[in-house]
Each structure stands twice: as structure tokens, then as C-alpha cells.
Design a protein around this motif. Structure first.
Motif: not given
Length: 725
Positions: A203-205, A213-215, A246-247
Motif C-alpha cells: 500500500i502506498t500513500a 509504502r509498505y510491502t 520513504l521516498g
């Protein structure tokens, strides 16, 4: 949160599976079971180029697709990332654990293949190489997988006499200016053979500047059955992966920081005396990419710690850390990579870079209370060992005409290795005499080693006509020994059998006097295709490699002993072969959809020029034929895998011969809105076959005293479902 489970705790496994599934499903309003099957296409491997990651802020491939050697694929349900590259030219893999296959390129295996996961070079932290680099990444989080057999650009690193594999995770996603992006997917799958199950997702916010993002993934299976129903013991596994990325992007600059953790509570290894009873990895990976007036700068720094434990699972006779033979490994890796790309003109580009990789390793075997063989001391196998790799390179890419381009690169690598003094289980007693004498000699020796290595790559590509291209060249590649090849000091029968990542049942002894191996390779790829490159193509890739100081083995035990005691030595060796692939579009109409026929063929032969034995782990002639049909949202496929009998073997290792076989598989998938459902059957005829690179079944050896080849996977019914949002 880190999920754990114990091998014998079935209820706990179910509870973690349910908790993990709920965590993923909570991110999407859709409920789903099971996941996706691979729609593998025949890839074309270039000898001098590799795909480029999407630019910052650009859309990445959809969650259910990846790019393998530049070709888009559906996601693969196998939890083993090494399977992503199946059917690549010159590529094969050999069985280890369920998520830990080891790669082979043009007959060069494992350490001879420079495997990069998001730019990270991760050495195995195990005397059996149970935790190779690709085992640390879940295939569902991969956006790009590339195999370059033979000739590798110097910009991709050293220690690559066989080639290079690049595994790239998905880049951070960002929203358009003024928008908020929430996206992700969830996937689950089930396989009947071994009751394999798994769930994964992300999931990406994000807004236009910051992305989070968490994978995560979960994979589990019990022991699988071979064709005909024979149970193959020590093939169960349980694995968890978690990562948060974190981007941050601003104009022409992108920063991405990933924190990840993996936990493998257990994983069986049918061709080893030991199994993995815990493997926990924690890593931090930071990457920066910036575009400037003078060119592009990429900087990466990463750190990883691995805590690894081996013993015997229940079906090998062990049940806990108080039985069997406990073995512990602790590894730390810290590294940086710097790459500057400088356009000199519209047709000339210069790349220059520097890298450093520190790998520290402790490998110790705790004493077993009450044992006459394993005690009273802790057996120190590698004591504060380290392998430091400092490298620099320059690479020049030039396009001389619209049809002819070249690449020339030079690289220098300095490998610095050392280790501390060691200890056997006991300094006295008949049962420890061989190890005690070996430890004294090892401790008295000068153990520090420094290798200064040089690599050169020179390639060219010529577009002869719009339908014919020729690409090839020469490479000088160097690989220094790993820590175990130099520093595994034990001489006792039991101690030596704990060393070795070959799955052959033999015991191995290191050699302080090993020299780096130097591989000289010439290779060419002839590609013939229709002018549009859409209807058909044929690629043929012959190669020849002469390796000076190839690290092979000699026997220390009698010529007929099995298992044998072997020591690493330098010999000259050669390998040669040919890889080929083809594609034909049968039809492409609105009425009948699109049908494609894809084939590949690989042949390799290797020989030790001193002993005249065949090199170990050389895949016999093999190929595949795949027919695919796509009509609207539906697609179907039929696969035929053909493998010739293995008759050329390494007699020094008592490598078994295996008969040829053919495997048939079918599959079908349908995509509706955000859902994709897939069903398939592997090995339809339930063919019984032996794995040519699978080594020997140590479980059978313990029962019968005889080595037999490892049996392959029997028939399996697979079902999967993916939901994206």
C-alpha cells in the motif's frame, strides 16, 4: 511487527497467517483468496545493455506485473525470486530450500554470479549458502529482473566471472501536483503439492513530494511430493518479509530510504545435512539520484545484519537446539556505491564510479551437552572474519553511427580478507585429533590476504540491417575466493561435511593459498527478426570462457570414498556453449485474439583442464516451448519443458547422472476490473524425474547409506487471485 512461528506449532502458523492476511486486507475493501501464476515470456539477454528504471515520478508497472529482461510479465506465485528468471538465455538454478535457489549463468554458479538486489551485494552468511541474495526479496515486490550471461559491464561490479543478475524493487510512486495518491494491491495463492500458500501485498500513500509504502509477504509449504507420490523430505519452509520505503522527490532529485526485515523460522534443505532453523535479517538501504547540468549522480549506502541458525528439522532427526548439531552465524554488511554518468556529447557517455563493501562474519558451533564429538568447547569456524571489497571503474559508451555502437570499460578491485584464531570442539582426544591439529596449523599461519584484481570489458553492437543485428565482444573478469573457500580449516569428517553449498554430500576444506580466478570470455549474440520486431525473432548466442586459476577441488580422501573429503584448489578450466531463443506470432486479430509461440534452448559444457573432469553443476541440453493465447481479458498457456539426460558429470564430487525428462503444464487467467484470477496445473502427467542440478538427497542417504539424485516437483494444482486498487 515481526511475525514468528515454530516448525511444530501448526496453530501458531495459522494464527500468524490470519493476522498477516487481515493486515493486508484491511488496506483494501476487497476480500480475496489465492494469487497469480507466471506468464513467462522468452527474454532476450543483451551482452552490453540493461533496462533502465522508470524516471522519478513516472508510473511504475502495475502491481501484478514485473519486467524480466525488458519484457513485461505477470506476477509469479513461487516465493523463490530466482524463478523470475526462468527461461532466460543461459540461466538455470539449482535446488536448495524452497525460497533459496542458487543461480547459474552459462554454467557458472552461485558466487561466480554477481547478484544485486536493489544495488545491494549481499554475500551468503552460511557455510551452506542457505541465504543467497535473492532469498531476501519477495518476488511480488520486484519490478525488474535482469540476467546478463557472460559479458557484464564493469559498472555493474566485480566478482562476476559468470555474469550478473539485477533485481530491482518497485520505485516510490508520487501523485500529481496538488493530489493525494493511495494505491496498492493484495495477492494470495495456493498450491496443492506441499499445501503451499502465501499472501503478499503493498500500500502506498503519497503526494507530489513524499511517498510512503509498505510491502509484506508470507509464504509457507510442507514437504512436497515428487512424481508418482514419493515424499521429498526437508522441503518445508515458512517465510515473512516486511519493508517500509520513504521516498522524497524535489525537481530533479529523488531520495528513497527503505527499512526491511525478513524472518524465516525454518526452511528445509533436502540436499544438505543441515536445515535452517532460523534466519533473521534487518537492513537499511538509502538511495539518492540527482540530475545536474553536467550529468547524473547516483549514491547508495546500505547496512544489513543477518542472524542465521542451522540444525536438523524433525524429518532429519533433530527437534530442538539441544539435539542434532546447532550451528550459528552472524553477519554484518556495510557498503556504498557511487555512480556518475556524464554525457560527453550527443553520442558519447562516460560512467565513473566507486564502491566499497564490508562483510564481517562470525561462524560458531555451540557444544552439545553430553556429546563426545561436539564438545566441550565451542567450535569456532570463522572467528571475526572479514572480506572488504573496494572497487573503482570507468566505462565509455560511444555511438559511432546510427548502426554501430561500442562499450569499453576498465575496473580495479582490491579484496582484503582476514580472520582470527579458531578453536575445535576439543584440543585432545582421538575423535578431535584431526581438527585439533588443523586448528593449530591454521592459527600459526599468516591468514591476511589482499588481492588486486583488474577487469576489462569491450563490446560492440552492429545493426547490420533492419532485420539483423550482431552484438558481442570480450571480457576479462576476476573473482576472489569467499571466506569459506579460504578459511574453512576443519579436517575431521563431520566438520568438513558442514561446509559446502553444492548439495553433493561431500565435505570441504579451505585453502589459504587460493588465488583469484580470472575468466576470459568471448561471446556474441546474433538476432534476426522482422523489421518491426513484432512478428518473429531468432537469437543465437555462442560463448567460450577460459578461466585461469578456476577454484575447483582435489580429493583428500580415497579415490572411491563417498562422501569424499575435498579441498579447494586452483586449476585452469574452460567452458563453452550456445544459447538460443525464438518467438513467432501465429495470429493477431480482433476475431481470434493473439497467439504466440516462444522457445528457448541452452547447451553448456565445462571441463577442468587438470583433472579432465566435467565442471560441477553444468545443466544438460534443455529447452522449452510455450504457446500462449490472449483474447480480451482472458489468456491461456501451454508449456513443454524438455531436458536431456545428464551424462557428463564431475567425478571428483561423485556427481550423479540423471535421465532426461519432459514436463507439461497448462494455465489460464482472466482479468475483470481490478481482479485477476489464475488457475494452472504443473507437471500434468505427474512425471517422476530427477533434478540435474539438484545434488543428492541426504535424507535417503541417512536411511540407506546410498546417494541418489534429488527428485523434482510432482503434479500440482494452483489457484490464485490478485486485487489492485
Amino acid at each position: 511487527m515481526l511475525f514468528t512461528a515454530k516448525p511444530c506449532g501448526c496453530g501458531r502458523i495459522r494464527s500468524h497467517y490470519a493476522a498477516f492476511t487481515c493486515l493486508l486486507l484491511a488496506t483494501t475493501p476487497y476480500t480475496c483468496l489465492t494469487a497469480a501464476y507466471a506468464d513467462t515470456l522468452t527474454p532476450v539477454v543483451s551482452t552490453m545493455t540493461h533496462p533502465v528504471s522508470p524516471a522519478p515520478g513516472q508510473p511504475a508497472p502495475k502491481a501484478e506485473t514485473i519486467i524480466v529482461n525488458g519484457i513485461r510479465h505477470s506476477a509469479i506465485t513461487s516465493p523463490d525470486t530466482a524463478n523470475l528468471l526462468k527461461n532466460s538465455m543461459g540461466y538455470s538454478s539449482y535446488s536448495a530450500g524452497g525460497v533459496s535457489s542458487l543461480p547459474v549463468l552459462n554454467g557458472m554458479a552461485d558466487d561466480r554470479v554477481n547478484t544485486l538486489v536493489d544495488g545491494m551485494n549481499i554475500p551468503p552468511a552460511c557455510p551452506n549458502h542457505m541465504n543467497p541474495a535473492m532469498s531476501y526479496v519477495d518476488p511480488d515486490s520486484v519490478s525488474e529482473a535482469v540476467a546478463i550471461a557472460g559479458i557484464t559491464p564493469v559498472s555493474l561490479g566485480g566478482d562476476s566471472t559468470g555474469g550478473t543478475i539485477q533485481i530491482r524493487r518497485k520505485d516510490p510512486l508520487f501523485a500529481k501536483a496538488g493530489k493525494i495518491l493511495v494505491t496498492g494491491h493484495v495477492r494470495a495463492d495456493y498450491k496443492s503439492n506441499g499445501a503451499g500458500s502465501g499472501v503478499s501485498g503493498s500500500i502506498t500513500a503519497a503526494n507530489d513530494t513524499i511517498s510512503l509504502r509498505y510491502t509484506g509477504s508470507y509464504a509457507h509449504a510442507t514437504n512436497y511430493r515428487a512424481g508418482g507420490g514419493t515424499l521429498v523430505r526437508s522441503t518445508s519452509y515458512l517465510s515473512y518479509n516486511h519493508a517500509v520505503t520513504l521516498g522524497i522527490q524535489k525537481k530533479n532529485h529523488l531520495l528513497a530510504i527503505t527499512f526491511g526485515q525478513q524472518d524465516i523460522p525454518y526452511e528445509g534443505f533436502p540436499n544438505q545435512y543441515m536445515d535452517m532453523t532460523n534466519n533473521r535479517s534487518t537492513y537499511v538501504d538509502g538511495k539518492y539520484k540527482g540530475d545536474f547540468n553536467w550529468g547524473t549522480l547516483e549514491v547508495q549506502g546500505y547496512w544489513q545484519r543477518v542472524s542465521h541458525v542451522m540444525n536438523m528439522l524433525g524429518d532429519k532427526g533433530g527437534h530442538s537446539a539441544t539435539t542434532g548439531m546447532p550451528m550459528n552465524t552472524d553477519s554484518r554488511t556495510a557498503a556504498y556505491n557511487i555512480l556518475a554518468t556524464i554525457p560527453l556529447s550527443t553520442s558519447h557517455t562516460l560512467k565513473a564510479g566507486s564502491s566499497f563493501n564490508h562483510n564481517g562474519l562470525n561462524d560458531w558451533w555451540p557444544p552439545l551437552q553430553g556429546s563426545m564429538m561436539m564438545g566441550p568447547n565451542t567450535y569456532k569456524n570463522i572467528n571475526n572474519g572479514h572480506r572488504d571489497h573496494l572497487g573503482h571503474f570507468v566505462e565509455w559508451n560511444a555511438r559511432w553511427t546510427s548502426r554501430f555502437s561500442t562499450q569499453l570499460g576498465v575496473r580495479n578491485d582490491i579484496i582484503m580478507m582476514n580472520t582470527g584464531q579458531v578453536t575445535p570442539y576439543s584440543w585432545s582426544g582421538m575423535m578431535s585429533a584431526a581438527d585439533a591439529a588443523a586448528a593449530r596449523n591454521f592459527n600459526a599461519a599468516r591468514r591476511g590476504r589482499t588481492d588486486v584484481n583488474f577487469d576489462v570489458t569491450a563490446t560492440g553492437k552492429w545493426l547490420i540491417t533492419d532485420s539483423l543485428s550482431l552484438e558481442g565482444g570480450y571480457a576479462r573478469k576476476t573473482r576472489s575466493p569467499n571466506l569459506y573457500e579460504r578459511y574453512a580449516w576443519g579436517r575431521g569428517s563431520m566438520a568438513t561435511r558442514m561446509i559446502g553449498w553444492f548439495g553433493d554430500g561431500n565435505g570441504y576444506v579451505g585453502n589459504l593459498n587460493l588465488k583469484p580466478e580470472i575468466a576470459n570470455t568471448i561471446s556474441a549474440t546474433l538476432d534476426w527478426h522482422d523489421p518491426s520486431s513484432q512478428k518473429w525473432n531468432i537469437s543465437v548466442q555462442p560463448f567460450y570462457t577460459y578461466t585461469h586459476n578456476y577454484i575447483n577441488v582435489i580429493r583428500l580422501s580415497s579415490a572411491t570414498a563417498s562422501p569424499a573429503t575435498l579441498q579447494f584448489v586452483n586449476h585452469n578450466a574452460r567452458s563453452y556453449g550456445i544459447n538460443a531463443s525464438g518467438h513467432l506470432n501465429l495470429w493477431d486479430t480482433n476475431k481470434y485474439g493473439r497467439a504466440d509461440l516462444k522457445t528457448n534452448l541452452n547447451w553448456v559444457r565445462g571441463q577442468d583442464l587438470v583433472t579432465h573432469s566435467g565442471l560441477y553443476h553444468q545443466m544438460p541440453v534443455n529447452g522449452s516451448v510455450r504457446l500462449t493465447e490472449t483474447y480480451g481479458n482472458w489468456s491461456g498457456r501451454m508449456d513443454l519443458t524438455l531436458v536431456k539426460s545428464k551424462t557428463t558429470v564431475d567425478w571428483l564430487r561423485n556427481e550423479p547422472r540423471t535421465p532426461g525428462y519432459a514436463l507439461l503444464g497448462i494455465g489460464s487467467s482472466y482479468r475483470w476490473k481490478m481482479f485477476t484470477i489464475d488457475g494452472s496445473i504443473d507437471n500434468i502427467m505427474d512425471q517422476k524425474y530427477y533434478l540435474p542440478l539438484g545434488g543428492v538427497d541426504t535424507g535417503v542417504y541417512k536411511q540407506t547409506g546410498s546417494f541418489v539424485p534429488l527428485l523434482g516437483f510432482g503434479r500440482s494444482f494452483n489457484l490464485s487471485l490478485t486485487a489492485s486498487f
